[in-house]
Design a protein around this motif. Structure first.
Motif, PDB file in Angstrom:
ATOM      1  N   LEU A 163       0.834  -1.203   0.000  1.00  0.00           N
ATOM      2  CA  LEU A 163       0.000   0.000   0.000  1.00  0.00           C
ATOM      3  C   LEU A 163       0.869   1.254   0.000  1.00  0.00           C
ATOM      4  O   LEU A 163       0.547   2.252  -0.647  1.00  0.00           O
ATOM      5  CB  LEU A 163      -0.926  -0.015   1.217  1.00  0.00           C
ATOM      6  CG  LEU A 163      -1.982   1.092   1.275  1.00  0.00           C
ATOM      7  CD1 LEU A 163      -2.964   0.963   0.121  1.00  0.00           C
ATOM      8  CD2 LEU A 163      -2.727   1.060   2.601  1.00  0.00           C
ATOM      9  N   GLY A 167      -0.179   2.458  -3.390  1.00  0.00           N
ATOM     10  CA  GLY A 167      -1.507   2.883  -2.957  1.00  0.00           C
ATOM     11  C   GLY A 167      -1.978   4.165  -3.608  1.00  0.00           C
ATOM     12  O   GLY A 167      -1.224   4.843  -4.326  1.00  0.00           O
ATOM     13  N   PRO A 171      -4.091   7.566   1.021  1.00  0.00           N
ATOM     14  CA  PRO A 171      -4.403   6.213   1.488  1.00  0.00           C
ATOM     15  C   PRO A 171      -4.807   6.107   2.946  1.00  0.00           C
ATOM     16  O   PRO A 171      -5.051   5.010   3.430  1.00  0.00           O
ATOM     17  CB  PRO A 171      -3.061   5.490   1.274  1.00  0.00           C
ATOM     18  CG  PRO A 171      -2.046   6.554   1.559  1.00  0.00           C
ATOM     19  CD  PRO A 171      -2.655   7.847   1.047  1.00  0.00           C
ATOM     20  N   ARG A 175      -5.956   2.753   4.595  1.00  0.00           N
ATOM     21  CA  ARG A 175      -4.963   2.060   5.407  1.00  0.00           C
ATOM     22  C   ARG A 175      -5.553   1.664   6.762  1.00  0.00           C
ATOM     23  O   ARG A 175      -5.336   0.542   7.241  1.00  0.00           O
ATOM     24  CB  ARG A 175      -3.734   2.955   5.611  1.00  0.00           C
ATOM     25  CG  ARG A 175      -2.597   2.277   6.355  1.00  0.00           C
ATOM     26  CD  ARG A 175      -1.348   3.151   6.308  1.00  0.00           C
ATOM     27  NE  ARG A 175      -0.216   2.466   6.925  1.00  0.00           N
ATOM     28  CZ  ARG A 175       0.127   2.595   8.194  1.00  0.00           C
ATOM     29  NH1 ARG A 175      -0.574   3.398   8.989  1.00  0.00           N
ATOM     30  NH2 ARG A 175       1.157   1.947   8.679  1.00  0.00           N
ATOM     31  N   ARG A 382     -11.418   2.485  -4.086  1.00  0.00           N
ATOM     32  CA  ARG A 382     -10.238   2.249  -3.262  1.00  0.00           C
ATOM     33  C   ARG A 382     -10.361   0.936  -2.484  1.00  0.00           C
ATOM     34  O   ARG A 382      -9.374   0.222  -2.288  1.00  0.00           O
ATOM     35  CB  ARG A 382     -10.013   3.422  -2.313  1.00  0.00           C
ATOM     36  CG  ARG A 382      -9.467   4.636  -3.065  1.00  0.00           C
ATOM     37  CD  ARG A 382      -9.360   5.852  -2.207  1.00  0.00           C
ATOM     38  NE  ARG A 382      -8.794   6.957  -2.962  1.00  0.00           N
ATOM     39  CZ  ARG A 382      -9.102   8.227  -2.780  1.00  0.00           C
ATOM     40  NH1 ARG A 382      -9.994   8.559  -1.863  1.00  0.00           N
ATOM     41  NH2 ARG A 382      -8.537   9.175  -3.500  1.00  0.00           N
ATOM     42  N   GLY A 386      -7.832  -2.255  -2.418  1.00  0.00           N
ATOM     43  CA  GLY A 386      -7.417  -2.877  -1.164  1.00  0.00           C
ATOM     44  C   GLY A 386      -7.801  -4.342  -1.104  1.00  0.00           C
ATOM     45  O   GLY A 386      -7.047  -5.182  -0.598  1.00  0.00           O
ATOM     46  N   PHE A 433      -5.600   0.793  -8.621  1.00  0.00           N
ATOM     47  CA  PHE A 433      -5.287   2.087  -8.000  1.00  0.00           C
ATOM     48  C   PHE A 433      -4.921   3.135  -9.050  1.00  0.00           C
ATOM     49  O   PHE A 433      -5.315   4.299  -8.931  1.00  0.00           O
ATOM     50  CB  PHE A 433      -4.139   1.941  -6.996  1.00  0.00           C
ATOM     51  CG  PHE A 433      -4.538   1.295  -5.695  1.00  0.00           C
ATOM     52  CD1 PHE A 433      -5.699   1.658  -5.043  1.00  0.00           C
ATOM     53  CD2 PHE A 433      -3.729   0.324  -5.115  1.00  0.00           C
ATOM     54  CE1 PHE A 433      -6.065   1.070  -3.839  1.00  0.00           C
ATOM     55  CE2 PHE A 433      -4.079  -0.270  -3.911  1.00  0.00           C
ATOM     56  CZ  PHE A 433      -5.250   0.107  -3.275  1.00  0.00           C
TER      57      PHE A 433
END
Length: 626
Positions: A163, A167, A171, A175, A382, A386, A433
């Motif tokens: 990430l 990322g 983020p 996160r 997003r 992830g 991303f």
């Protein structure tokens, strides 16, 4: 860390407010990703080294890790291989740090509030169940169905490191979501290791382990010498788990769950700083020892241990684990066999497709049903990226391969599947991303208020239904914020009930050491309906916002001081401030004050007349309603 190092660190922090410098990004306070990035790179290098080593000379690779070691005295001996030393002993330290994080998250972190935790918890559970089901569907009839545990877990080290590398632009909220998800994911994986992959169980040694764990719990009450006691009892518990047949790494988790965790008590912190100042005025060994001990004791044992062990886990233990377990043969013949193996296919599909469907699908469902909390920056695109990253199972996947698959050829195929899934998940997440950032609408650029004003949640001064709105992201120790707030009060005098003023937190803690404490104190005051009274009081005395000053202000305002002190260390208060900080990061707020007028970011002077003109501009159509 020596006493003098602790003292110097404290003195540097105390002097931080006086040092001039560029205002740091609010994202910097979310947590440095440097260690995670370096740790992930070391893990990758160790993995590649293991693959090269095994393919150059598999015999030397297996001989080295099969080296027998003997530890003990007299008749008390423990014979283990170098491979077992890494997997059973060193990995117990890794799982110990996992347990510390689990304990912290449930005590003072993201998982303290069910409403806040609902989305990552449901996503994590779906991310455990869906991959396992897909694996069993693909691998049924092959004799390897029992290895479904290989696809259930996400590698937190690779997840956070990746990430940091690939990322999205902002983020922070993602996160936090992924870390909370990873904690629940780890709980599930550890439970499955204990319940499914434990063989030759002998219950009697667990009585010894239980006695040792009782000792671990009560060690917190010792006035000194806790470290050696914790270490001795941990070894006893680990040996008892090993003798019982329960995988000894789980001893690390159980011990960690008994280590106390709490937020620093502001009174203790201030007492420590007083001792530091005493040492500075009269430096001697006695004051140095007292100040250092007081500083350490103000931080919970859990967080001290996390800080102490994190570098060793990231830079030594996990790379060693990869070096000992990732040595797979990659000849054309073996790769062809792996491509046709239901075990390999089940692992790749389970990790890549199963994790993505489980995490993303459950998040979409919760969003559609209006359940759980999705803050600014935690958008579905997003979450999709992830969810793809969650397919990097690596560490625990390789760990369970060793427990669940006993045939050497099948183990090699399983490891090929784990490595292939991690590569595919990384590439897929990178693509998602990059596309997400490229097509993100202008409304997500930080020019428009990310979270609409909600009178039930926000601190609103004025008529909640007023036609004009000013939202200020600020810092109670910032002189410019004081000036802006004064200008806004002048505007309120002019517009009256036609204006509502909203305060949100963006404390620049690296410049203003007491800013975060002030923000949390204002939220504790808000619990007693005194937010704006308290905010005005700390604005009026920006140079004195130490814990004793904050308590004095609460007392002067006639508040219930005992309840105020309890609220200061509550998860609700810290979570409320953290939400504002994450919202600010999502809108790329790097300086304060940052004002949003009728929902749009204000650029330019913030004197009263400029704000009036911006508020009443006829072309402004972004009036935010609750």
């Amino acid at each position: 860390m020596t006493n003098l190092t602790v003292i110097q660190t404290a003195l540097d922090a105390e002097q931080g407010a006086a040092r001039a410098g560029r205002r740091p990004s609010i994202a910097a306070r979310i947590g440095s990703m440097g260690q995670n990035r370096v740790g992930a790179l070391l893990l990758l290098v160790a993995t590649l080294a293991a693959i090269v080593w095994a393919n150059v000379s598999l015999a030397s690779y297996e001989t080295f890790w099969g080296t027998q070691l003997m530890v003990g005295v007299g008749d008390l001996r423990l014979d283990v291989t170098l491979h077992a030393l890494v997997n059973d002993a060193l990995m117990a330290i890794f799982f110990f740090t996992v347990g510390l994080e689990v304990r912290r998250e449930f005590a003072i972190g993201e998982l303290t509030s069910w409403f806040r935790a609902l989305v990552p918890v449901v996503a994590a559970i779906a991310g455990l169940v869906v991959p396992a089901l897909l694996f069993v569907l693909i691998a049924r009839g092959s004799g390897n169905e029992h290895a479904w545990g290989v696809v259930i877990s996400t590698d937190t080290a690779f997840l956070v490191g990746a990430l940091a590398l690939i990322g999205p632009r902002v983020p922070g909220r993602l996160r936090v979501f992924l870390l909370a998800l990873a904690v629940v994911d780890d709980i599930g994986a550890l439970s499955i290791i204990a319940l499914v992959y434990t063989e030759n169980f002998t219950p009697l040694p667990l009585l010894i382990a239980a006695a040792g764990l009782v000792g671990v719990y009560f060690t917190r009450y010792l006035r000194s010498g806790r470290g050696p006691v914790y270490a001795s009892l941990a070894i006893v518990v680990w040996l008892a788990f090993l003798a019982s047949g329960v995988h000894p790494t789980l001893a690390g988790v159980v011990i960690a769950l008994l280590v106390p965790v709490y937020r620093p008590n502001r009174t203790d912190v201030e007492h420590a700083m007083e001792l530091v100042r005493t040492f500075r005025q009269s430096p001697n060994t006695e004051y140095a020892r007292a100040a250092a001990n007081s500083l350490r004791e103000s931080i919970s044992i859990n967080e001290r241990l996390q800080s102490a062990y994190a570098p060793y886990v990231a830079y030594v233990i996990l790379p060693l684990f990869a070096l000992a377990n990732a040595g797979v043969m990659l000849s054309p013949e073996i790769l062809a066999e792996a491509a046709g193996s239901t075990l390999t296919r089940g692992i790749v599909v389970g990790l890549v497709v199963g994790k993505l469907l489980g995490v993303f699908g459950s998040s979409v469902l919760l969003r559609r049903l209006g359940l759980g909390e999705f803050g600014a920056g935690l958008t579905l695109d997003r979450i999709l990226g992830g969810a793809a990253l969650c397919g990097m199972g690596f560490t625990i996947s390789l760990f369970i391969v060793d427990l669940a698959v006993h045939d050497e050829l099948a183990q090699n195929e399983a490891r090929v599947g784990v490595l292939a899934a991690s590569v595919v998940a990384f590439v897929l997440a990178t693509i998602i991303f990059r596309i997400s950032d490229a097509v993100r609408p202008d409304d997500d650029s930080g020019q428009i208020l990310a979270r609409p004003v909600d009178p039930a949640r926000d601190h609103v001064l004025g008529n909640p239904d007023a036609p004009y709105t000013i939202v200020e992201y600020g810092d109670f120790q910032c002189g410019f914020c004081l000036k802006a707030s004064g200008s806004i009060l002048e505007v309120r005098d002019e517009l009256g009930d036609r204006l509502r003023y909203v305060w949100r937190h963006a404390p620049l803690a690296q410049i203003h050491p007491n800013a975060l404490a002030g923000a949390e104190a204002s939220e504790a005051a808000a619990a007693q309906g005194r937010f704006f009274d308290f905010a005005r009081a700390i604005f009026d005395d920006q140079d004195n916002q130490r814990p004793s000053d904050i308590i004095r202000i609460a007392r002067d305002l006639g508040m219930d001081v005992e309840q105020f002190e309890k609220d200061l260390i509550s998860a609700e208060v810290t979570g409320r401030v953290a939400d504002d900080i994450l919202d600010a990061e999502a809108m790329n707020i790097t300086a304060v004050p940052t004002l949003f007028i009728n929902g749009r970011r204000h650029v330019g002077p913030y004197d009263a007349q400029s704000l009036l003109r911006a508020l009443t501009a006829p072309n402004d159509t972004h009036i935010l309603r609750a």
